[in-house]
Structure formats: structure tokens, C-alpha cells
Design a protein around this motif. Structure first.
Motif, PDB file in Angstrom:
ATOM      1  N   GLY A  32       0.807  -1.214   0.000  1.00 42.87           N
ATOM      2  CA  GLY A  32       0.000   0.000   0.000  1.00 42.87           C
ATOM      3  C   GLY A  32       0.834   1.255   0.000  1.00 42.87           C
ATOM      4  O   GLY A  32       2.025   1.230   0.293  1.00 42.87           O
ATOM      5  N   PRO A  33       0.199   2.376  -0.308  1.00 45.39           N
ATOM      6  CA  PRO A  33       0.890   3.660  -0.238  1.00 45.39           C
ATOM      7  C   PRO A  33       1.273   3.982   1.215  1.00 45.39           C
ATOM      8  O   PRO A  33       0.731   3.402   2.151  1.00 45.39           O
ATOM      9  CB  PRO A  33      -0.139   4.655  -0.770  1.00 45.39           C
ATOM     10  CG  PRO A  33      -1.438   3.946  -0.838  1.00 45.39           C
ATOM     11  CD  PRO A  33      -1.187   2.487  -0.716  1.00 45.39           C
ATOM     12  N   TYR A  34       2.187   4.884   1.381  1.00 40.86           N
ATOM     13  CA  TYR A  34       2.701   5.240   2.699  1.00 40.86           C
ATOM     14  C   TYR A  34       1.586   5.623   3.660  1.00 40.86           C
ATOM     15  O   TYR A  34       1.601   5.238   4.825  1.00 40.86           O
ATOM     16  CB  TYR A  34       3.722   6.375   2.577  1.00 40.86           C
ATOM     17  CG  TYR A  34       4.329   6.748   3.902  1.00 40.86           C
ATOM     18  CD1 TYR A  34       5.348   5.984   4.444  1.00 40.86           C
ATOM     19  CD2 TYR A  34       3.872   7.851   4.623  1.00 40.86           C
ATOM     20  CE1 TYR A  34       5.901   6.297   5.668  1.00 40.86           C
ATOM     21  CE2 TYR A  34       4.413   8.180   5.846  1.00 40.86           C
ATOM     22  CZ  TYR A  34       5.435   7.397   6.372  1.00 40.86           C
ATOM     23  OH  TYR A  34       5.978   7.706   7.588  1.00 40.86           O
ATOM     24  N   TRP A  35       0.592   6.372   3.193  1.00 37.80           N
ATOM     25  CA  TRP A  35      -0.495   6.814   4.067  1.00 37.80           C
ATOM     26  C   TRP A  35      -1.335   5.642   4.565  1.00 37.80           C
ATOM     27  O   TRP A  35      -2.013   5.747   5.571  1.00 37.80           O
ATOM     28  CB  TRP A  35      -1.380   7.852   3.378  1.00 37.80           C
ATOM     29  CG  TRP A  35      -1.970   7.401   2.073  1.00 37.80           C
ATOM     30  CD1 TRP A  35      -1.467   7.658   0.832  1.00 37.80           C
ATOM     31  CD2 TRP A  35      -3.139   6.611   1.872  1.00 37.80           C
ATOM     32  NE1 TRP A  35      -2.251   7.071  -0.128  1.00 37.80           N
ATOM     33  CE2 TRP A  35      -3.300   6.426   0.490  1.00 37.80           C
ATOM     34  CE3 TRP A  35      -4.082   6.036   2.720  1.00 37.80           C
ATOM     35  CZ2 TRP A  35      -4.347   5.700  -0.067  1.00 37.80           C
ATOM     36  CZ3 TRP A  35      -5.131   5.320   2.167  1.00 37.80           C
ATOM     37  CH2 TRP A  35      -5.254   5.158   0.798  1.00 37.80           C
ATOM     38  N   TRP A  36      -1.296   4.513   3.869  1.00 42.15           N
ATOM     39  CA  TRP A  36      -2.066   3.336   4.262  1.00 42.15           C
ATOM     40  C   TRP A  36      -1.239   2.402   5.142  1.00 42.15           C
ATOM     41  O   TRP A  36      -1.752   1.806   6.087  1.00 42.15           O
ATOM     42  CB  TRP A  36      -2.565   2.599   3.013  1.00 42.15           C
ATOM     43  CG  TRP A  36      -3.473   1.463   3.303  1.00 42.15           C
ATOM     44  CD1 TRP A  36      -4.792   1.527   3.610  1.00 42.15           C
ATOM     45  CD2 TRP A  36      -3.132   0.076   3.321  1.00 42.15           C
ATOM     46  NE1 TRP A  36      -5.294   0.270   3.822  1.00 42.15           N
ATOM     47  CE2 TRP A  36      -4.282  -0.643   3.644  1.00 42.15           C
ATOM     48  CE3 TRP A  36      -1.951  -0.631   3.098  1.00 42.15           C
ATOM     49  CZ2 TRP A  36      -4.307  -2.025   3.741  1.00 42.15           C
ATOM     50  CZ3 TRP A  36      -1.967  -2.005   3.190  1.00 42.15           C
ATOM     51  CH2 TRP A  36      -3.141  -2.679   3.510  1.00 42.15           C
ATOM     52  N   ASP A  37       0.056   2.267   4.834  1.00 48.24           N
ATOM     53  CA  ASP A  37       0.945   1.387   5.600  1.00 48.24           C
ATOM     54  C   ASP A  37       2.352   1.956   5.534  1.00 48.24           C
ATOM     55  O   ASP A  37       3.064   1.770   4.544  1.00 48.24           O
ATOM     56  CB  ASP A  37       0.911  -0.034   5.030  1.00 48.24           C
ATOM     57  CG  ASP A  37       1.864  -0.980   5.743  1.00 48.24           C
ATOM     58  OD1 ASP A  37       2.422  -0.610   6.809  1.00 48.24           O
ATOM     59  OD2 ASP A  37       2.072  -2.092   5.241  1.00 48.24           O
ATOM     60  N   ALA A  38       2.756   2.641   6.575  1.00 55.88           N
ATOM     61  CA  ALA A  38       4.074   3.286   6.604  1.00 55.88           C
ATOM     62  C   ALA A  38       5.215   2.280   6.587  1.00 55.88           C
ATOM     63  O   ALA A  38       6.339   2.626   6.246  1.00 55.88           O
ATOM     64  CB  ALA A  38       4.189   4.192   7.833  1.00 55.88           C
ATOM     65  N   THR A  39       4.956   0.994   6.920  1.00 53.68           N
ATOM     66  CA  THR A  39       6.020  -0.017   6.924  1.00 53.68           C
ATOM     67  C   THR A  39       6.356  -0.480   5.515  1.00 53.68           C
ATOM     68  O   THR A  39       7.425  -1.041   5.290  1.00 53.68           O
ATOM     69  CB  THR A  39       5.613  -1.258   7.756  1.00 53.68           C
ATOM     70  OG1 THR A  39       4.547  -1.941   7.100  1.00 53.68           O
ATOM     71  CG2 THR A  39       5.232  -0.872   9.167  1.00 53.68           C
ATOM     72  N   GLY A  40       5.454  -0.305   4.551  1.00 55.42           N
ATOM     73  CA  GLY A  40       5.712  -0.725   3.178  1.00 55.42           C
ATOM     74  C   GLY A  40       5.778  -2.230   3.011  1.00 55.42           C
ATOM     75  O   GLY A  40       6.458  -2.729   2.121  1.00 55.42           O
ATOM     76  N   ARG A  41       5.082  -2.957   3.868  1.00 56.00           N
ATOM     77  CA  ARG A  41       5.115  -4.430   3.841  1.00 56.00           C
ATOM     78  C   ARG A  41       4.298  -4.982   2.665  1.00 56.00           C
ATOM     79  O   ARG A  41       3.218  -4.503   2.380  1.00 56.00           O
ATOM     80  CB  ARG A  41       4.550  -4.959   5.156  1.00 56.00           C
ATOM     81  CG  ARG A  41       4.782  -6.421   5.382  1.00 56.00           C
ATOM     82  CD  ARG A  41       4.274  -6.847   6.733  1.00 56.00           C
ATOM     83  NE  ARG A  41       2.933  -7.391   6.502  1.00 56.00           N
ATOM     84  CZ  ARG A  41       1.937  -7.331   7.341  1.00 56.00           C
ATOM     85  NH1 ARG A  41       2.074  -6.715   8.493  1.00 56.00           N
ATOM     86  NH2 ARG A  41       0.768  -7.845   7.052  1.00 56.00           N
ATOM     87  N   TRP A  42       4.825  -6.007   2.007  1.00 54.40           N
ATOM     88  CA  TRP A  42       4.098  -6.715   0.953  1.00 54.40           C
ATOM     89  C   TRP A  42       3.143  -7.697   1.610  1.00 54.40           C
ATOM     90  O   TRP A  42       3.510  -8.384   2.561  1.00 54.40           O
ATOM     91  CB  TRP A  42       5.057  -7.469   0.029  1.00 54.40           C
ATOM     92  CG  TRP A  42       5.812  -6.563  -0.896  1.00 54.40           C
ATOM     93  CD1 TRP A  42       7.080  -6.097  -0.710  1.00 54.40           C
ATOM     94  CD2 TRP A  42       5.352  -6.005  -2.122  1.00 54.40           C
ATOM     95  NE1 TRP A  42       7.433  -5.280  -1.762  1.00 54.40           N
ATOM     96  CE2 TRP A  42       6.384  -5.216  -2.645  1.00 54.40           C
ATOM     97  CE3 TRP A  42       4.153  -6.095  -2.833  1.00 54.40           C
ATOM     98  CZ2 TRP A  42       6.273  -4.524  -3.842  1.00 54.40           C
ATOM     99  CZ3 TRP A  42       4.034  -5.412  -4.033  1.00 54.40           C
ATOM    100  CH2 TRP A  42       5.093  -4.629  -4.525  1.00 54.40           C
ATOM    101  N   ARG A  43       1.920  -7.771   1.105  1.00 53.72           N
ATOM    102  CA  ARG A  43       0.886  -8.659   1.653  1.00 53.72           C
ATOM    103  C   ARG A  43       0.287  -9.489   0.522  1.00 53.72           C
ATOM    104  O   ARG A  43       0.137  -8.996  -0.583  1.00 53.72           O
ATOM    105  CB  ARG A  43      -0.238  -7.851   2.297  1.00 53.72           C
ATOM    106  CG  ARG A  43       0.206  -6.908   3.372  1.00 53.72           C
ATOM    107  CD  ARG A  43      -0.860  -5.844   3.648  1.00 53.72           C
ATOM    108  NE  ARG A  43      -0.342  -4.794   4.482  1.00 53.72           N
ATOM    109  CZ  ARG A  43      -0.475  -4.749   5.792  1.00 53.72           C
ATOM    110  NH1 ARG A  43      -1.128  -5.687   6.416  1.00 53.72           N
ATOM    111  NH2 ARG A  43       0.028  -3.750   6.479  1.00 53.72           N
ATOM    112  N   ALA A  44      -0.090 -10.710   0.828  1.00 52.58           N
ATOM    113  CA  ALA A  44      -0.781 -11.567  -0.144  1.00 52.58           C
ATOM    114  C   ALA A  44      -2.279 -11.450   0.117  1.00 52.58           C
ATOM    115  O   ALA A  44      -2.827 -12.160   0.955  1.00 52.58           O
ATOM    116  CB  ALA A  44      -0.313 -13.007  -0.010  1.00 52.58           C
ATOM    117  N   PRO A  45      -2.963 -10.530  -0.572  1.00 53.13           N
ATOM    118  CA  PRO A  45      -4.377 -10.301  -0.297  1.00 53.13           C
ATOM    119  C   PRO A  45      -5.252 -11.319  -1.020  1.00 53.13           C
ATOM    120  O   PRO A  45      -4.941 -11.751  -2.116  1.00 53.13           O
ATOM    121  CB  PRO A  45      -4.619  -8.916  -0.879  1.00 53.13           C
ATOM    122  CG  PRO A  45      -3.706  -8.878  -2.056  1.00 53.13           C
ATOM    123  CD  PRO A  45      -2.486  -9.659  -1.637  1.00 53.13           C
ATOM    124  N   THR A  46      -6.334 -11.702  -0.412  1.00 52.37           N
ATOM    125  CA  THR A  46      -7.344 -12.509  -1.078  1.00 52.37           C
ATOM    126  C   THR A  46      -8.621 -12.454  -0.268  1.00 52.37           C
ATOM    127  O   THR A  46      -8.570 -12.297   0.954  1.00 52.37           O
ATOM    128  CB  THR A  46      -6.900 -13.976  -1.277  1.00 52.37           C
ATOM    129  OG1 THR A  46      -7.888 -14.657  -2.063  1.00 52.37           O
ATOM    130  CG2 THR A  46      -6.723 -14.703   0.039  1.00 52.37           C
TER     131      THR A  46
END
Length: 182
Positions: free
Chosen positions: A153-167
Motif C-alpha cells: 500500500g501507499p505510505y499513508w495506508w501502511d508506513a512499513t511498506g510491507r508486501w501482503r498476499a491479499p485474497t
């Protein structure tokens, strides 16, 4: 999806087609305009790219006088069986928090087709119309990891910048839960 439903009128046996004209040098430079048949005002190249992203691309090369010199058709639209498989894997729009279900989503080439990205399940993800149109401008990033999409996500959504496997796919969510329990 609507054009493939069989419930719409056809033109010469084919689904109605949106025709967009763009000069090759404009595509190569990234600057210029495109023209949509039936619309007097030109559109941006970004609009032309989005139109091409969800449809087949047929390149027609003309000479300076307008004579057709070459016709190329590129099969870059995901087939029905690929769509069903991607829908099963993703469950709906892969942007976290978006609740648009798979039947209303478009398939996005993670690596753009124009940049050599394959029309393959390992390169396609479900995005709703809104996220498909804004994915390049609002900070969401998508990558594939072993055929599974990951979102950052963008910085404003997740400042950690972590990759997630969404489903939101029920079978995928069930399998994740079982792995956590074990």
C-alpha cells in the motif's frame, strides 16, 4: 464481460468494438494524444492505455496517404478459463478493503502487456474498475510471488511498506487459517 455475454447486439457478427487511433511515435515517446472513433476531442495516452488494457489490440499500420500496409492482432485478453482461475485465487479486487466481487472486476496485467507481460494467470490480478484506473497514480504496488499476487500500500495506508498476499477467496482464506492452526 458484457460484450462476451451474447446478450448485446453485434456488428458483422462481432461484439461492438471501441476503436482508438494513436501514432506509433506518440506511444514510443509517451507524449501525444489518441483519438477514439465517434468522439471529436482527443484523449490522453493514459486513457488509450486503459482502453487497451481490457480489450484486444489490433495494430493497423498505414502509410502517409492512408493506405493500410499491415494488420496485426495481439491476443492479450484473458480467456474465460483464466478469468475463472484468477477469480478463484483472488476472490475479488485485491486492493485491501475493497469489496468489489470478482464478477465485477477487470484483470490487470501486473507486468504490462506492452512491456512484454504475458497474458497468463501468473501475471493477472483482479482489480475493480476504480483501482484499475488509478493503480499507477495513487501509490499501490502489485507484484507476483510464485504466481500469487502481493500488494504494497501507499505510505499513508501502511508506513512499513510491507508486501501482503491479499485474497477474499474462501478456499484461500480457509487454507491460510488451517496453516496457522497447525
Amino acid at each position: 464481460m458484457a460484450a462476451a455475454s451474447g446478450e448485446l447486439p453485434t456488428l458483422g457478427g462481432a461484439a461492438p468494438t471501441l476503436v482508438v487511433s494513436v501514432r506509433a511515435e506518440d506511444i514510443a515517446s509517451g507524449h501525444g494524444q489518441a483519438h477514439v472513433e465517434g468522439i471529436a476531442e482527443p484523449v490522453t495516452l493514459d486513457v488509450a492505455r486503459h482502453i487497451a488494457c481490457t480489450g484486444a489490440v489490433q495494430r493497423i499500420v498505414t502509410d502517409a496517404r492512408g493506405r493500410i500496409r499491415q494488420i496485426e492482432t495481439s491476443d492479450r485478453v484473458f480467456a474465460h478459463h483464466q478469468r475463472r482461475a484468477i477469480a478463484l485465487r483472488d476472490g475479488g479486487c485485491i486492493i485491501p478493503g475493497c469489496r468489489v466481487r470478482s464478477s465485477w472486476c477487470e484483470i490487470h496485467h501486473v507486468t504490462e502487456h506492452a512491456r512484454g507481460g504475458a497474458t497468463h494467470t501468473d501475471n493477472g490480478v483482479l482489480l475493480c474498475w476504480f483501482h484499475h484506473r488509478t493503480i499507477d497514480s495513487v501509490g499501490w504496488k502489485i507484484r507476483m510471488n510464485g504466481g500469487v499476487p502481493e500488494v504494497r500500500g501507499p505510505y499513508w495506508w501502511d508506513a512499513t511498506g510491507r508486501w501482503r498476499a491479499p485474497t477474499t477467496s474462501p478456499p484461500q482464506l480457509r487454507d491460510r487459517l488451517q496453516r496457522r492452526v497447525q
